[in-house]
Design a protein around this motif. Structure first.
Motif, PDB file in Angstrom:
ATOM      1  N   PRO A 222       0.825  -1.212   0.000  1.00  0.00           N
ATOM      2  CA  PRO A 222       0.000   0.000   0.000  1.00  0.00           C
ATOM      3  C   PRO A 222       0.860   1.263   0.000  1.00  0.00           C
ATOM      4  N   GLU A 223       0.320   2.324  -0.549  1.00  0.00           N
ATOM      5  CA  GLU A 223       1.072   3.568  -0.675  1.00  0.00           C
ATOM      6  C   GLU A 223       1.556   4.071   0.683  1.00  0.00           C
ATOM      7  N   GLY A 224       2.831   4.416   0.717  1.00  0.00           N
ATOM      8  CA  GLY A 224       3.435   4.926   1.943  1.00  0.00           C
ATOM      9  C   GLY A 224       3.910   3.851   2.894  1.00  0.00           C
ATOM     10  N   MET A 225       3.724   2.561   2.560  1.00  0.00           N
ATOM     11  CA  MET A 225       4.125   1.459   3.437  1.00  0.00           C
ATOM     12  C   MET A 225       5.383   0.788   2.900  1.00  0.00           C
ATOM     13  N   LYS A 226       6.271   0.399   3.799  1.00  0.00           N
ATOM     14  CA  LYS A 226       7.493  -0.314   3.431  1.00  0.00           C
ATOM     15  C   LYS A 226       7.368  -1.766   3.872  1.00  0.00           C
ATOM     16  N   LEU A 227       7.366  -2.669   2.901  1.00  0.00           N
ATOM     17  CA  LEU A 227       7.189  -4.091   3.187  1.00  0.00           C
ATOM     18  C   LEU A 227       8.413  -4.660   3.896  1.00  0.00           C
ATOM     19  N   ARG A 228       8.168  -5.489   4.899  1.00  0.00           N
ATOM     20  CA  ARG A 228       9.216  -6.236   5.582  1.00  0.00           C
ATOM     21  C   ARG A 228       8.840  -7.717   5.550  1.00  0.00           C
ATOM     22  N   LEU A 229       9.795  -8.560   5.248  1.00  0.00           N
ATOM     23  CA  LEU A 229       9.595 -10.003   5.322  1.00  0.00           C
ATOM     24  C   LEU A 229      10.319 -10.494   6.573  1.00  0.00           C
ATOM     25  N   ILE A 230       9.567 -10.958   7.558  1.00  0.00           N
ATOM     26  CA  ILE A 230      10.110 -11.298   8.868  1.00  0.00           C
ATOM     27  C   ILE A 230      10.280 -12.819   8.973  1.00  0.00           C
ATOM     28  N   PRO A 231      11.519 -13.303   9.134  1.00  0.00           N
ATOM     29  CA  PRO A 231      11.714 -14.753   9.305  1.00  0.00           C
ATOM     30  C   PRO A 231      11.043 -15.240  10.588  1.00  0.00           C
ATOM     31  N   CYS A 232      10.325 -16.335  10.477  1.00  0.00           N
ATOM     32  CA  CYS A 232       9.610 -16.901  11.624  1.00  0.00           C
ATOM     33  C   CYS A 232       9.816 -18.406  11.635  1.00  0.00           C
ATOM     34  N   LYS A 233      10.230 -18.928  12.770  1.00  0.00           N
ATOM     35  CA  LYS A 233      10.460 -20.355  12.915  1.00  0.00           C
ATOM     36  C   LYS A 233       9.735 -20.857  14.151  1.00  0.00           C
ATOM     37  N   THR A 234       8.918 -21.873  13.974  1.00  0.00           N
ATOM     38  CA  THR A 234       8.203 -22.499  15.085  1.00  0.00           C
ATOM     39  C   THR A 234       8.619 -23.955  15.174  1.00  0.00           C
ATOM     40  N   ALA A 235       8.070 -24.663  16.155  1.00  0.00           N
ATOM     41  CA  ALA A 235       8.396 -26.081  16.297  1.00  0.00           C
ATOM     42  C   ALA A 235       7.912 -26.882  15.104  1.00  0.00           C
ATOM     43  N   ALA A 236       6.862 -26.383  14.438  1.00  0.00           N
ATOM     44  CA  ALA A 236       6.270 -27.147  13.343  1.00  0.00           C
ATOM     45  C   ALA A 236       6.824 -26.756  11.976  1.00  0.00           C
ATOM     46  N   GLN A 237       7.167 -25.468  11.790  1.00  0.00           N
ATOM     47  CA  GLN A 237       7.576 -25.030  10.467  1.00  0.00           C
ATOM     48  C   GLN A 237       8.349 -23.728  10.561  1.00  0.00           C
ATOM     49  N   SER A 238       8.882 -23.315   9.420  1.00  0.00           N
ATOM     50  CA  SER A 238       9.553 -22.027   9.341  1.00  0.00           C
ATOM     51  C   SER A 238       9.156 -21.348   8.036  1.00  0.00           C
ATOM     52  N   GLY A 239       9.214 -20.028   8.003  1.00  0.00           N
ATOM     53  CA  GLY A 239       8.825 -19.297   6.809  1.00  0.00           C
ATOM     54  C   GLY A 239       8.993 -17.809   7.016  1.00  0.00           C
ATOM     55  N   LEU A 240       8.312 -17.022   6.187  1.00  0.00           N
ATOM     56  CA  LEU A 240       8.384 -15.565   6.243  1.00  0.00           C
ATOM     57  C   LEU A 240       6.994 -15.003   6.501  1.00  0.00           C
ATOM     58  N   LEU A 241       6.912 -14.060   7.413  1.00  0.00           N
ATOM     59  CA  LEU A 241       5.655 -13.366   7.682  1.00  0.00           C
ATOM     60  C   LEU A 241       5.697 -11.992   7.020  1.00  0.00           C
ATOM     61  N   PRO A 242       4.597 -11.563   6.380  1.00  0.00           N
ATOM     62  CA  PRO A 242       4.578 -10.208   5.822  1.00  0.00           C
ATOM     63  C   PRO A 242       4.464  -9.190   6.953  1.00  0.00           C
ATOM     64  N   GLY A 243       5.091  -8.070   6.753  1.00  0.00           N
ATOM     65  CA  GLY A 243       5.023  -7.015   7.759  1.00  0.00           C
ATOM     66  C   GLY A 243       5.357  -5.675   7.149  1.00  0.00           C
ATOM     67  N   PHE A 244       5.335  -4.655   7.971  1.00  0.00           N
ATOM     68  CA  PHE A 244       5.597  -3.298   7.487  1.00  0.00           C
ATOM     69  C   PHE A 244       6.468  -2.571   8.506  1.00  0.00           C
ATOM     70  N   ALA A 245       7.387  -1.756   7.987  1.00  0.00           N
ATOM     71  CA  ALA A 245       8.144  -0.862   8.854  1.00  0.00           C
ATOM     72  C   ALA A 245       7.223   0.263   9.303  1.00  0.00           C
ATOM     73  N   VAL A 246       7.285   0.608  10.563  1.00  0.00           N
ATOM     74  CA  VAL A 246       6.465   1.692  11.098  1.00  0.00           C
ATOM     75  C   VAL A 246       7.372   2.694  11.800  1.00  0.00           C
ATOM     76  N   GLY A 247       6.946   3.946  11.752  1.00  0.00           N
ATOM     77  CA  GLY A 247       7.763   4.993  12.358  1.00  0.00           C
ATOM     78  C   GLY A 247       7.853   4.887  13.861  1.00  0.00           C
ATOM     79  N   ASN A 248       6.786   4.391  14.461  1.00  0.00           N
ATOM     80  CA  ASN A 248       6.789   4.298  15.916  1.00  0.00           C
ATOM     81  C   ASN A 248       5.657   3.396  16.383  1.00  0.00           C
ATOM     82  N   ILE A 249       5.918   2.699  17.475  1.00  0.00           N
ATOM     83  CA  ILE A 249       4.873   1.964  18.183  1.00  0.00           C
ATOM     84  C   ILE A 249       4.774   2.603  19.558  1.00  0.00           C
ATOM     85  N   GLY A 250       3.556   2.955  19.959  1.00  0.00           N
ATOM     86  CA  GLY A 250       3.372   3.651  21.229  1.00  0.00           C
ATOM     87  C   GLY A 250       2.680   2.786  22.253  1.00  0.00           C
ATOM     88  N   LEU A 251       3.129   2.881  23.486  1.00  0.00           N
ATOM     89  CA  LEU A 251       2.505   2.195  24.610  1.00  0.00           C
ATOM     90  C   LEU A 251       1.431   3.111  25.201  1.00  0.00           C
TER      91      LEU A 251
END
Length: 286
Positions: A222-251
């Motif tokens: 989507p416009e203005g979004m930067k795609l990130r492919l995040i490696p993910c490994k579990t006991a059952a399988q491994s692969g890539l999760l789609p994600g996005f870079a964000v400027g900030n995460i707030g608590l």
């Protein structure tokens, strides 16, 4: 007689275990490359044993400085409080390990101790040193698991994430087994369940993720979004999760939104099976 190869190898392996333990107790987990770098720096720092005896203040500054550099190489120093905690634990483990072996030496009467520039060389079996370091790391791991008990997923917080220019409020739960990191920034990642959070996600992002999980994702995010492919490994399988870079995460707190810094958000295709949270974060996230 000090064998240089043995000295470096033993210090490298010992530092690796001690850094693991320090990371566990400070709520951090470094990547493999950073752990190797920190351990290598620790091994090289032991070479001061061969240098002429220096004034005490120089010795003290060297030990403190190398400890700071070793921990910074392994975990970074973005979070000052956790960095200081890791440094203290790393120093404490080093002192405890040296004291334990020296206690054995003093009680047995053997002459197997050599010191120089606040560096201790113990002429004992290299295997003994590595085993004791590993045992210390294992004790830290067991202690953390026993203290955590079954409470991890009951600790939830409110987070604010901006996606495609829209603030999205999510409820996130602590998962001690979540150690995903952004491969570009090496920062911890927030994992969001797409099915659980779909109603809150902006439509362009939601459409993109739905197409991704259906196997027909468009070439451009989507416009203005930067795609990130995040490696993910579990006991059952491994692969890539789609994600996005964000400027900030707030608590989200009672006093307002507290910024946690730049990071990334990854999306999982499955539900987390709870109505109380839509996202998971690891111990090194907050």
């Amino acid at each position: 007689m000090i064998y240089l190869d043995v000295l470096l190898l033993v210090n490298f392996l010992t530092a690796y275990f001690l850094l693991l333990a320090a990371g566990l107790l400070s709520g951090q987990r470094a990547g493999g490359g950073r752990m190797l770098l920190g351990s290598a720096m620790a091994a090289l720092s032991s070479l001061i044993l061969f240098a002429p005896e220096q004034p005490f203040l120089i010795q003290l500054a060297y030990k403190a400085g190398t400890a700071l550099l070793i921990v910074a190489a392994a975990f970074g120093c973005r979070n000052k409080r956790r960095f200081a905690t890791a440094v203290c634990w790393y120093a404490a483990f080093n002192i405890a390990l040296a004291g334990l072996v020296m206690l054995v030496i003093l009680n047995t009467g053997t002459r197997a101790l050599q010191t120089g520039n606040l560096t201790v060389y113990l002429r004992v079996s290299p295997l003994l040193m590595v085993v004791l370091s590993g045992a210390g790391c294992l004790a830290a791991e067991l202690g953390m698991r026993l203290l955590a008990g079954g409470k991890a997923l009951r600790q939830s917080v409110g987070l604010e994430v901006e996606l495609a220019g829209v603030p999205v409020h999510l409820r996130a739960a602590l998962d001690t087994g979540c150690h995903l990191t952004d491969p570009i920034t090496c920062l911890p990642v927030l994992v969001v369940s797409f099915p659980d959070a779909a109603a809150r996600i902006p439509q362009p992002v939601s459409d993109y993720l739905k197409a991704w999980f259906d196997g027909r994702a468009p070439e451009q995010p989507p416009e203005g979004m930067k795609l990130r492919l995040i490696p993910c490994k579990t006991a059952a399988q491994s692969g890539l999760l789609p994600g996005f870079a964000v400027g900030n995460i707030g608590l989200i707190t009672a006093q307002g939104v507290l910024g946690l810094g730049r990071t990334a958000v990854a999306f999982a295709p499955q539900s987390f099976g709870s109505e109380r949270y839509e996202a998971l974060y690891g111990q090194d996230f907050l």
